[in-house]
Design a protein around this motif. Structure first.
Motif, PDB file in Angstrom:
ATOM      1  N   GLY A 148       0.821  -1.200   0.000  1.00 18.13           N
ATOM      2  CA  GLY A 148       0.000   0.000   0.000  1.00 18.13           C
ATOM      3  C   GLY A 148       0.858   1.255   0.000  1.00 18.13           C
ATOM      4  N   SER A 149       0.222   2.382  -0.269  1.00 22.00           N
ATOM      5  CA  SER A 149       0.966   3.635  -0.396  1.00 22.00           C
ATOM      6  C   SER A 149       1.672   4.036   0.897  1.00 22.00           C
ATOM      7  N   LYS A 150       1.095   3.731   2.050  1.00 18.03           N
ATOM      8  CA  LYS A 150       1.755   4.091   3.313  1.00 18.03           C
ATOM      9  C   LYS A 150       3.043   3.307   3.506  1.00 18.03           C
ATOM     10  N   VAL A 151       3.013   2.034   3.156  1.00 16.82           N
ATOM     11  CA  VAL A 151       4.225   1.213   3.272  1.00 16.82           C
ATOM     12  C   VAL A 151       5.256   1.674   2.239  1.00 16.82           C
ATOM     13  N   ILE A 152       4.794   1.955   1.029  1.00 15.24           N
ATOM     14  CA  ILE A 152       5.707   2.420  -0.015  1.00 15.24           C
ATOM     15  C   ILE A 152       6.379   3.716   0.418  1.00 15.24           C
ATOM     16  N   ALA A 153       5.627   4.619   1.014  1.00 15.85           N
ATOM     17  CA  ALA A 153       6.204   5.882   1.488  1.00 15.85           C
ATOM     18  C   ALA A 153       7.299   5.618   2.518  1.00 15.85           C
ATOM     19  N   ARG A 154       7.140   4.559   3.278  1.00 18.45           N
ATOM     20  CA  ARG A 154       8.134   4.196   4.281  1.00 18.45           C
ATOM     21  C   ARG A 154       9.379   3.577   3.647  1.00 18.45           C
ATOM     22  N   LEU A 155       9.199   2.904   2.502  1.00 15.74           N
ATOM     23  CA  LEU A 155      10.308   2.225   1.851  1.00 15.74           C
ATOM     24  C   LEU A 155      11.116   3.128   0.925  1.00 15.74           C
ATOM     25  N   LEU A 156      10.483   4.092   0.311  1.00 24.51           N
ATOM     26  CA  LEU A 156      11.148   4.916  -0.705  1.00 24.51           C
ATOM     27  C   LEU A 156      12.414   5.622  -0.225  1.00 24.51           C
ATOM     28  N   PRO A 157      12.465   6.123   0.999  1.00 22.01           N
ATOM     29  CA  PRO A 157      13.721   6.778   1.420  1.00 22.01           C
ATOM     30  C   PRO A 157      14.930   5.853   1.332  1.00 22.01           C
ATOM     31  N   CYS A 158      14.717   4.556   1.466  1.00 23.45           N
ATOM     32  CA  CYS A 158      15.818   3.600   1.378  1.00 23.45           C
ATOM     33  C   CYS A 158      16.438   3.605  -0.015  1.00 23.45           C
ATOM     34  N   VAL A 159      15.641   3.900  -1.023  1.00 23.73           N
ATOM     35  CA  VAL A 159      16.126   3.933  -2.402  1.00 23.73           C
ATOM     36  C   VAL A 159      17.061   5.123  -2.614  1.00 23.73           C
ATOM     37  N   GLU A 160      16.883   6.171  -1.828  1.00 24.35           N
ATOM     38  CA  GLU A 160      17.577   7.430  -2.065  1.00 24.35           C
ATOM     39  C   GLU A 160      18.686   7.748  -1.073  1.00 24.35           C
ATOM     40  N   THR A 161      18.994   6.836  -0.170  1.00 29.77           N
ATOM     41  CA  THR A 161      19.977   7.159   0.858  1.00 29.77           C
ATOM     42  C   THR A 161      20.862   5.959   1.157  1.00 29.77           C
ATOM     43  N   SER A 162      21.969   6.218   1.799  1.00 30.59           N
ATOM     44  CA  SER A 162      22.838   5.131   2.254  1.00 30.59           C
ATOM     45  C   SER A 162      22.808   5.046   3.780  1.00 30.59           C
ATOM     46  N   ASP A 163      21.820   5.679   4.398  1.00 33.44           N
ATOM     47  CA  ASP A 163      21.662   5.686   5.851  1.00 33.44           C
ATOM     48  C   ASP A 163      21.225   4.296   6.321  1.00 33.44           C
ATOM     49  N   LEU A 164      22.016   3.676   7.167  1.00 37.92           N
ATOM     50  CA  LEU A 164      21.734   2.321   7.652  1.00 37.92           C
ATOM     51  C   LEU A 164      20.413   2.259   8.412  1.00 37.92           C
ATOM     52  N   GLU A 165      20.106   3.265   9.197  1.00 34.06           N
ATOM     53  CA  GLU A 165      18.851   3.268   9.964  1.00 34.06           C
ATOM     54  C   GLU A 165      17.648   3.272   9.023  1.00 34.06           C
ATOM     55  N   VAL A 166      17.717   4.045   7.966  1.00 36.35           N
ATOM     56  CA  VAL A 166      16.635   4.082   6.977  1.00 36.35           C
ATOM     57  C   VAL A 166      16.510   2.722   6.296  1.00 36.35           C
ATOM     58  N   ALA A 167      17.654   2.128   5.946  1.00 38.48           N
ATOM     59  CA  ALA A 167      17.649   0.808   5.312  1.00 38.48           C
ATOM     60  C   ALA A 167      17.073  -0.245   6.244  1.00 38.48           C
ATOM     61  N   GLU A 168      17.382  -0.156   7.526  1.00 40.04           N
ATOM     62  CA  GLU A 168      16.855  -1.102   8.517  1.00 40.04           C
ATOM     63  C   GLU A 168      15.339  -0.953   8.637  1.00 40.04           C
ATOM     64  N   ASP A 169      14.858   0.278   8.665  1.00 40.95           N
ATOM     65  CA  ASP A 169      13.421   0.523   8.732  1.00 40.95           C
ATOM     66  C   ASP A 169      12.715  -0.066   7.505  1.00 40.95           C
ATOM     67  N   ALA A 170      13.317   0.108   6.334  1.00 40.39           N
ATOM     68  CA  ALA A 170      12.747  -0.450   5.105  1.00 40.39           C
ATOM     69  C   ALA A 170      12.735  -1.973   5.163  1.00 40.39           C
ATOM     70  N   PHE A 171      13.797  -2.552   5.673  1.00 41.30           N
ATOM     71  CA  PHE A 171      13.874  -4.013   5.804  1.00 41.30           C
ATOM     72  C   PHE A 171      12.757  -4.541   6.702  1.00 41.30           C
ATOM     73  N   VAL A 172      12.582  -3.903   7.853  1.00 35.57           N
ATOM     74  CA  VAL A 172      11.528  -4.318   8.788  1.00 35.57           C
ATOM     75  C   VAL A 172      10.155  -4.203   8.129  1.00 35.57           C
ATOM     76  N   ALA A 173       9.932  -3.124   7.394  1.00 37.61           N
ATOM     77  CA  ALA A 173       8.649  -2.938   6.711  1.00 37.61           C
ATOM     78  C   ALA A 173       8.432  -4.008   5.650  1.00 37.61           C
ATOM     79  N   MET A 174       9.469  -4.323   4.875  1.00 33.48           N
ATOM     80  CA  MET A 174       9.331  -5.341   3.833  1.00 33.48           C
ATOM     81  C   MET A 174       9.061  -6.720   4.426  1.00 33.48           C
ATOM     82  N   VAL A 175       9.771  -7.079   5.480  1.00 40.56           N
ATOM     83  CA  VAL A 175       9.552  -8.373   6.125  1.00 40.56           C
ATOM     84  C   VAL A 175       8.127  -8.431   6.690  1.00 40.56           C
ATOM     85  N   GLY A 176       7.692  -7.346   7.299  1.00 36.47           N
ATOM     86  CA  GLY A 176       6.329  -7.298   7.828  1.00 36.47           C
ATOM     87  C   GLY A 176       5.289  -7.474   6.730  1.00 36.47           C
ATOM     88  N   GLU A 177       5.497  -6.831   5.602  1.00 38.33           N
ATOM     89  CA  GLU A 177       4.566  -6.980   4.477  1.00 38.33           C
ATOM     90  C   GLU A 177       4.590  -8.392   3.911  1.00 38.33           C
TER      91      GLU A 177
END
Length: 129
Positions: free
Chosen positions: A65-94
Motif C-alpha cells: 500500500g501507499s503508506k508502506v511504499i512511502a516508508r520504503l522509498l527513502p531507502c532507495v535514495e539514501t545510504s543511511d543504515l537506519e533508513v535501510a533497517e526501517d525499510a527491511f523491517v517494513a518489507m519483512v512485515g509486508e
C-alpha cells in the motif's frame, strides 16, 4: 537547460512510464513523489522521476500500500543504515502479512472445494432418482 535540470510535464512522465497522469497525481497526493509547479500551475517532474515511478509501480505490483511504499522509498535514495533497517523491517512485515493472507486463502479454497464436492454428490443423487 542541462539534463540534470531538465523537467517534463505530467503527460510526458505518464508516456515514459506507462502510468496514467491520474496515478501520478495520486502518487503525489500520497507523498510518494513531488513536482514543481509552473506559474500556470502545471506540474513539472525531474528526469529522475522516471525511475522513481518504476520503483513505485513495482512496489504496488508487489501488493504494498501507499503508506508502506512511502516508508520504503527513502531507502532507495539514501545510504543511511537506519533508513535501510526501517525499510527491511517494513518489507519483512509486508511479506509476513502476504504469507498469512495466502494461508487464509488456501484454507478458504479447501473449504470451498469440500462444499463443491458435497454439492456434486448431492446433485448426482438427485439426478439418480
Amino acid at each position: 537547460m542541462t539534463a540534470s535540470t531538465a523537467t517534463m510535464k505530467i503527460g510526458e512522465l505518464a508516456r515514459l512510464t506507462g502510468v496514467s497522469a491520474r496515478s501520478l497525481r495520486y502518487y503525489e497526493q500520497q507523498g510518494l513523489m513531488h513536482s514543481t509547479r509552473s506559474v500556470g500551475g502545471q506540474r513539472h517532474y525531474a528526469a529522475t522521476d522516471v525511475s522513481r515511478v518504476e520503483v513505485i509501480r513495482r512496489l504496488f505490483d508487489a501488493g504494498l500500500g501507499s503508506k508502506v511504499i512511502a516508508r520504503l522509498l527513502p531507502c532507495v535514495e539514501t545510504s543511511d543504515l537506519e533508513v535501510a533497517e526501517d525499510a527491511f523491517v517494513a518489507m519483512v512485515g509486508e511479506r509476513d502479512r502476504l504469507t498469512a493472507d495466502i494461508t487464509r486463502l488456501v484454507e478458504a479454497r479447501a473449504a470451498l472445494d469440500e462444499l463443491i464436492e458435497g454439492n456434486t454428490r448431492f446433485r448426482t443423487r438427485i439426478e439418480a432418482r
